[in-house]
Design an enzyme around this catalytic site. Structure first.
Site, PDB file in Angstrom:
ATOM      1  N   HIS A 400      17.943  35.658 -14.042  1.00  0.00           N
ATOM      2  CA  HIS A 400      17.553  34.366 -14.597  1.00  0.00           C
ATOM      3  C   HIS A 400      16.169  34.415 -15.251  1.00  0.00           C
ATOM      4  CE1 HIS A 400      20.215  32.797 -11.049  1.00  0.00           C
ATOM      5  NE2 HIS A 400      20.948  33.208 -12.074  1.00  0.00           N
TER       6      HIS A 400
HETATM    7  C1  LIG Z   1      25.307  38.843 -14.030  1.00  0.00           C
HETATM    8  C2  LIG Z   1      24.715  37.479 -14.304  1.00  0.00           C
HETATM    9  C3  LIG Z   1      25.158  36.395 -13.556  1.00  0.00           C
HETATM   10  C4  LIG Z   1      24.621  35.121 -13.823  1.00  0.00           C
HETATM   11  N1  LIG Z   1      25.111  34.045 -13.131  1.00  0.00           N
HETATM   12  C5  LIG Z   1      24.687  32.798 -13.421  1.00  0.00           C
HETATM   13  C6  LIG Z   1      25.277  31.665 -12.808  1.00  0.00           C
HETATM   14  O1  LIG Z   1      26.202  31.794 -12.017  1.00  0.00           O
HETATM   15  N2  LIG Z   1      24.793  30.439 -13.130  1.00  0.00           N
HETATM   16  C7  LIG Z   1      23.767  30.281 -14.005  1.00  0.00           C
HETATM   17  O2  LIG Z   1      23.336  29.137 -14.183  1.00  0.00           O
HETATM   18  N3  LIG Z   1      23.212  31.326 -14.637  1.00  0.00           N
HETATM   19  C8  LIG Z   1      23.671  32.578 -14.389  1.00  0.00           C
HETATM   20  N4  LIG Z   1      23.152  33.651 -15.083  1.00  0.00           N
HETATM   21  C9  LIG Z   1      22.120  33.395 -16.094  1.00  0.00           C
HETATM   22  C10 LIG Z   1      22.617  32.653 -17.338  1.00  0.00           C
HETATM   23  O3  LIG Z   1      23.855  33.153 -17.790  1.00  0.00           O
HETATM   24  C11 LIG Z   1      21.532  32.777 -18.412  1.00  0.00           C
HETATM   25  O4  LIG Z   1      20.353  32.186 -17.887  1.00  0.00           O
HETATM   26  C12 LIG Z   1      21.867  32.073 -19.721  1.00  0.00           C
HETATM   27  O5  LIG Z   1      23.067  32.538 -20.279  1.00  0.00           O
HETATM   28  C13 LIG Z   1      20.717  32.301 -20.715  1.00  0.00           C
HETATM   29  O6  LIG Z   1      20.995  31.572 -21.871  1.00  0.00           O
HETATM   30  P1  LIG Z   1      20.194  31.855 -23.233  1.00  0.00           P
HETATM   31  O7  LIG Z   1      20.752  30.948 -24.257  1.00  0.00           O
HETATM   32  O8  LIG Z   1      18.747  31.814 -22.933  1.00  0.00           O
HETATM   33  O9  LIG Z   1      20.498  33.381 -23.595  1.00  0.00           O
HETATM   34  P2  LIG Z   1      21.897  34.250 -23.686  1.00  0.00           P
HETATM   35  O10 LIG Z   1      22.972  33.452 -23.018  1.00  0.00           O
HETATM   36  O11 LIG Z   1      21.533  35.552 -23.153  1.00  0.00           O
HETATM   37  O12 LIG Z   1      22.158  34.289 -25.241  1.00  0.00           O
HETATM   38  C14 LIG Z   1      21.322  34.934 -26.149  1.00  0.00           C
HETATM   39  C15 LIG Z   1      22.170  35.509 -27.284  1.00  0.00           C
HETATM   40  O13 LIG Z   1      21.305  35.819 -28.374  1.00  0.00           O
HETATM   41  C16 LIG Z   1      21.739  37.032 -28.968  1.00  0.00           C
HETATM   42  N5  LIG Z   1      20.607  37.641 -29.693  1.00  0.00           N
HETATM   43  C17 LIG Z   1      19.514  38.234 -29.172  1.00  0.00           C
HETATM   44  N6  LIG Z   1      18.699  38.655 -30.153  1.00  0.00           N
HETATM   45  C18 LIG Z   1      19.296  38.311 -31.309  1.00  0.00           C
HETATM   46  C19 LIG Z   1      18.942  38.485 -32.691  1.00  0.00           C
HETATM   47  N7  LIG Z   1      17.788  39.076 -33.050  1.00  0.00           N
HETATM   48  N8  LIG Z   1      19.805  38.043 -33.638  1.00  0.00           N
HETATM   49  C20 LIG Z   1      20.971  37.425 -33.293  1.00  0.00           C
HETATM   50  N9  LIG Z   1      21.343  37.238 -32.014  1.00  0.00           N
HETATM   51  C21 LIG Z   1      20.511  37.670 -31.036  1.00  0.00           C
HETATM   52  C22 LIG Z   1      22.219  37.849 -27.784  1.00  0.00           C
HETATM   53  O14 LIG Z   1      23.095  38.901 -28.201  1.00  0.00           O
HETATM   54  C23 LIG Z   1      22.891  36.798 -26.920  1.00  0.00           C
HETATM   55  O15 LIG Z   1      24.271  36.696 -27.184  1.00  0.00           O
HETATM   56  C24 LIG Z   1      23.628  34.939 -14.820  1.00  0.00           C
HETATM   57  C25 LIG Z   1      23.183  36.045 -15.545  1.00  0.00           C
HETATM   58  C26 LIG Z   1      23.722  37.305 -15.302  1.00  0.00           C
HETATM   59  C27 LIG Z   1      23.230  38.489 -16.089  1.00  0.00           C
END
Ligand SMILES: Cc1cc2nc3c(=O)[nH]c(=O)nc-3n(C[C@H](O)[C@H](O)[C@H](O)COP(=O)(O)OP(=O)(O)OC[C@H]3O[C@@H](n4cnc5c(N)ncnc54)[C@H](O)[C@@H]3O)c2cc1C
Ligand code: SF4
Length: 465
Positions: A400
């Protein structure tokens, strides 16, 4: 060159939600996602294969510091929601109050945003049957000790408890954003480009003008970065933006986690049932949350803190193994450093968080003993008691990451304001974990999605809306 009203970078928790809400509100939206689209029909549930396909760098992202901590990230349509456990917590009220007090954040209408997200993801509480025997053991221990506990709320409609959420849900029960919000965005006319890596944000005359990507240039007066907590600060840095406050890349919290195993007399078959289905929040006010974790034999073989002959013996009793996890609500001890345009994650465990791990490990031991365990395996070196463990001896993972472009109403203290607008750059917003200004103490996906929903509705309403 593509023209749009809004360009969204990243299709994970924040980006997909913002894109769908904006497209359905009538905006011309383009989404650029670096990873591929994944098809659940090809999900094999085999950890080694799925790690390589669904995770960034095969799931080998790691922090540099003491101790080094594995920090896996998803990549593709759905981002990290594709591989997460599906647990859904709203932001705790005391955390929102702290944000108001310490960071000047007035986040009105967040409750409606939570309701909207929970409806979209079919969030509901896991049933004891689906939770399986691994959760039943933790429940038995918690009840005997009188500890506060419950079944978790999750976004997994029609879940069959196959136990491999972290390796891609083969039945598409888990409502990750790649199969919920992305199809909605597409149906509302959004263009979704995969394999499109954004190199930098274009700013002209102090306002956002679009982005430069491997798929070409996108021109848009509103740009929403949602590349995640680790990559958004690097992208801003590459673009020469948002560095005035000195906060960009700093204030990283990761909610570090570890887990204990126990050998029971009864058959547990922990690979059957929802891996993260049960929680114990008795120690939440001390920053310690106990949550379920489990997996198939190939996973347990890597995670079990034993070696050699003993490892082989205990693995031979896999059917009687139980596991439960522990997460610590940590101090902001990390930062992202950009090296040759790529992120390096620095993080040293705070001594106060080490104390929490010591206490949490002792609690896990107590929990399993109360549940009737024959033997408990803590992730500490042989002969070391929980209260003696050093930071360098801890085997930690983190799931997280938050806070590297934190929200703060004051431009001198944060990167974005209450509306997630980057201070000093008109039309540029952030909608991912990077804006979350402090540890939550709970899993963050719902917080990120609710913030992204609120942002999208405010962008649609226009200035003053
Ligand atoms: C194994 C695991 C289990 C988890 N379990 C839970 C849970 O049960 N409940 C919960 O609340 N949270 C959980 N989490 C955490 C949660 O999934 C994340 O906090 C959340 O998805 C983060 O969202 P985000 O939008 O910040 O980033 P992400 O969901 O990581 O999305 C970012 C996206 O941006 C893309 N990207 C990056 N750089 C670039 C670029 N330069 N150009 C274009 N695209 C790019 C990436 O490829 C990615 O697809 C878990 C995480 C993991 C790893
Ligand atoms: S337990 Fe199985 S069916 Fe349920 S969400 Fe996880 S992977 Fe999908």
């Amino acid at each position: 060159m593509i023209e749009a009203d809004v360009c969204v970078v990243g299709a994970g928790a924040g980006g997909a939600v913002a894109a769908a809400e904006l497209a359905e509100g009538g905006a011309r939206v383009v989404v650029l996602e670096q990873g591929p689209a994944h098809d659940a029909d090809s999900f094999t549930a085999r950890p080694s294969e799925m790690l390589a396909r669904l995770y960034r760098d095969g799931g080998q992202t790691v922090t540099i510091g003491t101790p080094p901590i594995g920090l896996p990230l998803g990549r593709g349509l759905g981002g990290t929601t594709l591989v997460n456990s599906g647990t859904c917590f709203r932001t705790p009220a005391h955390v929102l109050e702290r944000w108001r007090r310490e960071f000047g954040l007035e986040l009105d209408s967040l409750d409606q945003a939570f309701e909207r997200v929970e409806r979209a993801l079919s969030v509901s509480e896991v049933t004891p049957e689906l939770a399986g025997l691994n959760a039943a053991i933790a429940r038995r221990g918690a009840e005997r000790l009188g500890w506060s506990h419950g079944y978790l709320r999750r976004n997994a409609k029609g879940c069959v408890g196959s136990g491999v959420c972290a390796f891609g849900c083969p039945t598409s029960a888990k409502q990750h954003t790649g199969i919920t919000y992305i199809p909605r965005a597409r149906a509302a006319g959004a263009r979704i480009l995969t394999g499109a890596s954004v190199e930098r944000v274009l700013v002209e005359g102090g306002r956002a003008a679009g982005v430069e990507s491997s798929a070409g240039q996108v021109r848009a007066p509103t740009v929403i970065l949602a590349a995640g907590t680790i990559h958004t600060p690097v992208l801003l840095k590459r673009s020469g933006l948002a560095s005035d406050s000195g906060q960009l890349g700093r204030n990283l919290t990761i909610h570090p986690a570890t887990a204990a195993f126990a050998l029971m007399d009864e058959v547990v078959d922990m690979g059957h049932g929802v891996p993260q289905s049960f929680y114990i929040d008795e120690f939440a006010d001390q920053g310690i949350m106990l949550e379920g974790v489990a997996g198939p034999p190939a996973y347990a073989a890597v995670a079990l803190p034993l070696t050699g002959r003993r490892h082989a013996e205990v693995m031979a009793s896999y059917r009687r193994l139980a596991q439960f996890g522990l997460m610590v609500s940590d101090r902001p001890r990390g930062r992202i450093v950009s090296v040759a345009g790529r992120p390096v994650i620095r993080y040293d465990l705070d001594p106060r968080d080490l104390e929490r791990f010591r206490a949490g490990l002792a609690r896990l031991q107590q929990l399993f003993e109360a549940a009737g365990a024959r033997e408990v395996f803590l992730p500490v070196p042989k002969g070391v008691r929980p209260e003696q463990v050093r930071a360098r001896n801890l085997k930690l993972m983190a799931f997280h990451p938050l806070g590297t472009a934190r929200a703060d109403a004051r431009p001198s203290h944060g990167v974005v304001d209450s509306d997630l607008a980057v201070h000093g750059v008109e039309g540029l917003h952030l909608a991912d974990g990077s804006v979350v200004p402090s540890a939550l103490g709970v899993n963050p996906q719902l917080t990120i999605m609710a913030l992204a929903t609120r942002l999208a509705l405010r962008v649609l309403a226009g200035p003053g809306g």
